[in-house]
Motif scaffolding. Structure first.
Motif, PDB file in Angstrom:
ATOM      1  N   CYS A 219       0.813  -1.226   0.000  1.00  0.00           N
ATOM      2  CA  CYS A 219       0.000   0.000   0.000  1.00  0.00           C
ATOM      3  C   CYS A 219       0.846   1.276   0.000  1.00  0.00           C
ATOM      4  CB  CYS A 219      -0.913   0.000   1.223  1.00  0.00           C
ATOM      5  SG  CYS A 219      -1.837   1.531   1.424  1.00  0.00           S
ATOM      6  N   PRO A 220       0.605   2.169  -0.951  1.00  0.00           N
ATOM      7  CA  PRO A 220       1.362   3.417  -0.993  1.00  0.00           C
ATOM      8  C   PRO A 220       0.963   4.401   0.109  1.00  0.00           C
ATOM      9  CG  PRO A 220      -0.289   3.396  -2.730  1.00  0.00           C
ATOM     10  CD  PRO A 220      -0.330   2.040  -2.081  1.00  0.00           C
ATOM     11  N   ARG A 253      -5.864  -0.398  10.345  1.00  0.00           N
ATOM     12  CA  ARG A 253      -5.285  -0.042   9.053  1.00  0.00           C
ATOM     13  C   ARG A 253      -6.251   0.803   8.227  1.00  0.00           C
ATOM     14  NH1 ARG A 253      -3.012  -0.602   3.926  1.00  0.00           N
ATOM     15  NH2 ARG A 253      -4.796  -1.564   2.925  1.00  0.00           N
ATOM     16  N   VAL A 257      -5.411   4.652   6.835  1.00  0.00           N
ATOM     17  CA  VAL A 257      -5.354   5.092   5.440  1.00  0.00           C
ATOM     18  C   VAL A 257      -6.588   5.916   5.053  1.00  0.00           C
ATOM     19  CG1 VAL A 257      -3.857   3.182   4.743  1.00  0.00           C
ATOM     20  CG2 VAL A 257      -6.323   2.965   4.448  1.00  0.00           C
ATOM     21  N   CYS A 261      -6.043   6.844   1.331  1.00  0.00           N
ATOM     22  CA  CYS A 261      -6.113   5.747   0.356  1.00  0.00           C
ATOM     23  C   CYS A 261      -6.444   6.328  -1.002  1.00  0.00           C
ATOM     24  CB  CYS A 261      -7.185   4.751   0.782  1.00  0.00           C
ATOM     25  SG  CYS A 261      -7.736   3.659  -0.543  1.00  0.00           S
ATOM     26  N   VAL A 262      -5.619   6.000  -2.000  1.00  0.00           N
ATOM     27  CA  VAL A 262      -5.825   6.576  -3.328  1.00  0.00           C
ATOM     28  C   VAL A 262      -6.651   5.657  -4.223  1.00  0.00           C
ATOM     29  CG1 VAL A 262      -3.722   7.960  -3.173  1.00  0.00           C
ATOM     30  CG2 VAL A 262      -3.613   5.671  -4.204  1.00  0.00           C
ATOM     31  N   ASP A 263      -7.206   4.614  -3.644  1.00  0.00           N
ATOM     32  CA  ASP A 263      -8.063   3.682  -4.378  1.00  0.00           C
ATOM     33  C   ASP A 263      -7.333   3.063  -5.572  1.00  0.00           C
ATOM     34  OD1 ASP A 263     -10.410   2.265  -4.726  1.00  0.00           O
ATOM     35  OD2 ASP A 263     -11.354   3.788  -5.979  1.00  0.00           O
ATOM     36  N   CYS A 264      -6.119   2.584  -5.318  1.00  0.00           N
ATOM     37  CA  CYS A 264      -5.354   1.977  -6.413  1.00  0.00           C
ATOM     38  C   CYS A 264      -5.698   0.504  -6.573  1.00  0.00           C
ATOM     39  CB  CYS A 264      -3.850   2.136  -6.181  1.00  0.00           C
ATOM     40  SG  CYS A 264      -3.189   1.166  -4.809  1.00  0.00           S
ATOM     41  N   GLY A 265      -6.355  -0.059  -5.572  1.00  0.00           N
ATOM     42  CA  GLY A 265      -6.809  -1.442  -5.689  1.00  0.00           C
ATOM     43  C   GLY A 265      -5.760  -2.504  -5.404  1.00  0.00           C
ATOM     44  N   GLU A 266      -4.557  -2.095  -5.040  1.00  0.00           N
ATOM     45  CA  GLU A 266      -3.496  -3.082  -4.862  1.00  0.00           C
ATOM     46  C   GLU A 266      -3.748  -4.025  -3.691  1.00  0.00           C
ATOM     47  OE1 GLU A 266      -1.880  -3.657  -7.596  1.00  0.00           O
ATOM     48  OE2 GLU A 266       0.137  -3.493  -6.780  1.00  0.00           O
ATOM     49  N   CYS A 267      -4.250  -3.486  -2.573  1.00  0.00           N
ATOM     50  CA  CYS A 267      -4.471  -4.358  -1.408  1.00  0.00           C
ATOM     51  C   CYS A 267      -5.454  -5.461  -1.765  1.00  0.00           C
ATOM     52  CB  CYS A 267      -4.971  -3.549  -0.217  1.00  0.00           C
ATOM     53  SG  CYS A 267      -6.362  -2.470  -0.577  1.00  0.00           S
ATOM     54  N   ASN A 281     -12.186  -0.042   2.066  1.00  0.00           N
ATOM     55  CA  ASN A 281     -11.569   1.262   1.863  1.00  0.00           C
ATOM     56  C   ASN A 281     -12.486   2.225   1.117  1.00  0.00           C
ATOM     57  OD1 ASN A 281      -9.150   0.632   3.208  1.00  0.00           O
ATOM     58  ND2 ASN A 281      -8.493  -0.556   1.450  1.00  0.00           N
TER      59      ASN A 281
HETATM   60  S1  SF4 Z   1      -6.427   0.813  -2.465  1.00  0.00           S
HETATM   61 FE1  SF4 Z   1      -5.413  -0.373  -0.841  1.00  0.00          FE
HETATM   62  S2  SF4 Z   1      -3.253  -0.411  -1.440  1.00  0.00           S
HETATM   63 FE2  SF4 Z   1      -4.226   1.237  -2.638  1.00  0.00          FE
HETATM   64  S3  SF4 Z   1      -3.930   3.080  -1.388  1.00  0.00           S
HETATM   65 FE3  SF4 Z   1      -5.921   2.246  -0.806  1.00  0.00          FE
HETATM   66  S4  SF4 Z   1      -5.525   0.961   0.982  1.00  0.00           S
HETATM   67 FE4  SF4 Z   1      -3.552   1.323  -0.028  1.00  0.00          FE
END
Ligand code: SF4
Ligand code: SF4
Ligand code: SF4
Ligand code: SF4
Lengths: 319, 346
Positions: A219-220, A253, A257, A261-267, A281
């Motif tokens: 997570c960024p 967590r 965030v 949280c930038v909503d990148c979807g990585e998690c 999120n």
């Molecule tokens: S979508 Fe998940 S990984 Fe991406 S910024 Fe938000 S919490 Fe972090």
């Protein structure tokens, strides 16, 4: 493939001129449906760089590994990833002068499982074309066509920024923001349920969490020097895997965030047991947007995280 | 070794009975694309349409969190209380690679220094294996000395056959289980089960998409501890615990006390991961594996060398889970191939 060629050309120039010490991008993975993060520092390796609709990983977090290294780092970002750059800049994790942002105008990505199901794992993607209707992947022997309807990656269906919000180079034709599906449909559906049902839903999800911390590590927005879940003294959350400790992990967590949280979807992508972290999120994202009337975090450098600033007009009914 | 046959209906009825008499652990579809081994109340909850469970079933012998004992220091005295012994259990539906995973753990916990917690569960748990019916994209068990119909290590091995299931009792414990529930089975008079299993094995042998060859890899690693290659792999590693937690053979743990009121509490041991930065951190703060490079190297050396040094067994059974789940495509099959290539040019 025009994008790939252009990307290699820029990377080659940056490395040749000594402008960048390393280019972080994607290279072909161990099978056709995967790519790997690649760290290219020599001109002769530039041709390892690829760009295709399987380039899912958000590479921005790797910038942290170069914080104390001399020289500049170039990084390949898609629209969604670019918000993470803004995140790291606003959090003072990286400096703007140290990074060269290779922004790709991204038309959307393919669900890798579908590619894996149809293509020979050893095949190599030679060319890619994307249109409004479909993706075509050309291998040595054949062309495989996937309709966007069937194959478009879930997160891309809600894409807000196809073209990166911050960049030094834009590769590919700029794609103006389109009207995506409502990203909060699933959140709203869950909100409709009675509180007991919602609680049961999350209990079930969190029960199977392995606490592998992949979601945090990728997570960024998770950039604490020492994460509280790693602290042995005091031990806030024990290593014991049970619903109570797992829940503590997730709620802490999620709140850490919140608004960042930038909503990148990585998690969501990395979770080995498919816990719908986007849903969690996005619920907070939805609340933050409604309460503070702000865009998705990371959308612009000027827009500071809603919970990181205070204004007199902030809602404060809880005080 | 005796073989038996049962109808599909009887399998369901038998499992319902087993769930009544034992703690029955079996594969359950938890969510779309998530199969977990869990206690079930009967056949209806079981899902047999899977090859590999998402997380390996090792946790039912070596739990992620094992309570060891309760303690109390109230009144200036130390009192220890044992935890309740687990009920006799049956794990149904273990795939051959996961059975081999348990055989890989045995010498660690049940060898020269028997571990009572592991031993207790191991002795109280009957293993019922289930031959695979299809090979998944990342399976490479045959490269690691196993195979999709090689159930060695199970007490009973089940194979799907025409019109039902075949069972082979591989241990006296398996034989006893058959005897106890003999109404469900008929003896296999014509070696149908063995023949069907061999035929299945031949069919599946052709379905592997990638094989790996570990020849010479251990010997190369014996001589080469420092390799720039590990830097390369570590650079992209997230340092998460996915690979170690889903793996059927990883077995590192940490022990700690939980005593909310400071007087009474429980001592537990919990899975830990050599990929975590804190795994080797010592009390004084020193960390002998300071970067991800040392941690990544440790994981692969453990799989490909240390386990063989210690127990003469491969530390990887080729289940392919870590290959499927690693978010940055750290693929042990590729690592073996790369190491072999480096070895050949060394
Ligand atoms: S979508 Fe998940 S990984 Fe991406 S910024 Fe938000 S919490 Fe972090
Ligand atoms: S969300 Fe948008 S920018 Fe991100 S991968 Fe999908 S289409 Fe590309
Ligand atoms: S990635 Fe999934 S399993 Fe791992 S800690 Fe996060 S939610 Fe839990
Ligand atoms: S190392 Fe990977 S492939 Fe090998 S047994 Fe463990 S999870 Fe399976």
């Amino acid at each position: 493939m025009k994008i790939q060629e252009k990307l290699r050309e820029i990377a080659r120039k940056l490395l040749a001129g000594g402008e960048a010490g390393v280019v972080i991008g994607y290279a072909a993975g161990s099978e056709v449906s995967r790519v790997v993060p690649a760290f290219i520092s020599r001109e002769e390796d530039v041709d390892r760089l690829v760009w295709n609709p399987l380039c899912i990983n958000n590479l921005v977090k790797y910038l942290l590994d170069y914080r104390h290294e001399p020289g500049k780092v170039a990084v390949v970002v898609k629209g969604c990833d670019s918000r993470a750059i803004v995140r790291l800049l606003q959090d003072n994790q990286i400096s703007r002068e140290q990074v060269i942002i290779l922004g790709i105008s991204c038309p959307g990505l393919i669900n890798p499982d579908l590619v894996a199901a149809r293509l020979d794992p050893e095949a190599q993607i030679k060319a890619v074309t994307t249109s409004e209707q479909d993706f075509s992947l050309q291998t040595e022997r054949e062309i495989f066509t996937f309709t966007r309807d069937e194959a478009l990656l879930e997160k891309c269906r809600y894409c807000e920024h196809h073209t990166p919000v911050i960049s030094d180079f834009i590769i590919g034709e700029e794609i103006p923001p389109t009207t995506p599906l409502d990203p909060f449909t699933a959140v709203k559906a869950l909100e409709e349920l009675p509180v007991e049902a919602r609680s049961a839903y999350w209990d079930k999800q969190f029960s199977r969490c392995l606490r592998c911390y992949a979601c945090r590590n990728v997570c960024p927005a998770c950039t604490c020097r020492e994460c509280i879940f790693d602290q042995a003294e005091p031990c806030w959350v024990t290593k014991a895997n049970n619903l109570s400790e797992n829940m503590a992990f997730h709620l802490i967590r999620a709140f850490h965030v919140a608004g960042r949280c930038v909503d990148c979807g990585e998690c969501d992508r990395v979770c080995p047991v498919n816990i719908p972290l986007s849903l969690l999120n996005r619920k907070i994202l939805k609340d933050v947007k409604e309460l503070f009337n702000v865009p998705t975090p990371g959308t612009s450098l000027e827009e500071l995280p809603a919970l990181g600033i205070f204004t007199n007009s902030d809602p404060d009914e809880f005080m | 070794m005796k073989a038996y046959i049962m109808t599909g209906d009887n399998l369901g009825a038998w499992l319902d009975t087993l769930a009544r008499d034992f703690t029955l652990i079996a594969p359950v579809k938890e969510e779309e694309n998530v199969i977990l081994f869990k206690p079930v109340k009967g056949f209806a909850e079981i899902n047999l349409n899977y090859t590999n469970s998402t997380v390996s079933p090792k946790g039912w012998i070596f739990p992620q969190t094992e309570e060891m004992f309760y303690f109390s220091t109230a009144g200036g005295q130390i009192n220890l209380t044992d935890v309740q012994a687990p009920r006799p259990a049956i794990i149904f539906g273990l795939r051959p690679c996961d059975i081999k995973g348990i055989l890989t753990l045995d010498p660690v916990f049940n060898g020269a220094y028997p571990d009572p917690y592991y031993q207790n569960r191991r002795e109280n748990t009957i293993l019922v294996g289930l031959c695979c019916t299809r090979v998944e994209r990342h399976c490479f068990c045959t490269s690691m000395g196993g195979g999709p119909t090689d159930g060695r290590g199970a007490d009973l091995l089940v194979t799907e056959i025409d019109g039902g299931y075949g069972l082979e009792a591989l241990t006296s414990r398996g034989e006893e289980l058959i005897h106890r529930y003999q109404g469900y089975f008929t003896p296999d008079q014509h070696s149908r089960v063995i023949l069907a299993r061999e035929e299945l094995g031949q069919k599946l042998a052709g379905q592997f998409t990638r094989t790996v060859d570990t020849t010479g890899v251990k010997e190369f690693l014996d001589q080469n501890f420092e390799l720039p290659y590990w830097d390369e792999i570590a650079r992209r590693c997230l340092g998460c615990g996915i690979c170690t937690y889903i793996c059927p053979t990883c077995h590192c743990f940490d022990i700690f006390d939980f005593a909310p009121d400071g007087e009474r509490g429980v001592r537990s041991r919990c899975w830990d991961s050599c990929m975590f930065s804190h795994f080797t951190r010592m009390a004084g703060g020193h960390n002998p594996r300071p970067t991800q490079k040392e941690r990544v190297r440790n994981r692969f050396l453990h799989k490909l060398k240390y386990h063989r040094d210690r127990y003469d067994l491969d530390g990887c059974v080729g289940c392919g889970r870590c290959v499927t789940k690693c978010p940055v495509n750290i693929d042990i099959r590729q690592i073996i191939a790369d190491l072999q290539e480096v070895a050949q040019h060394a």
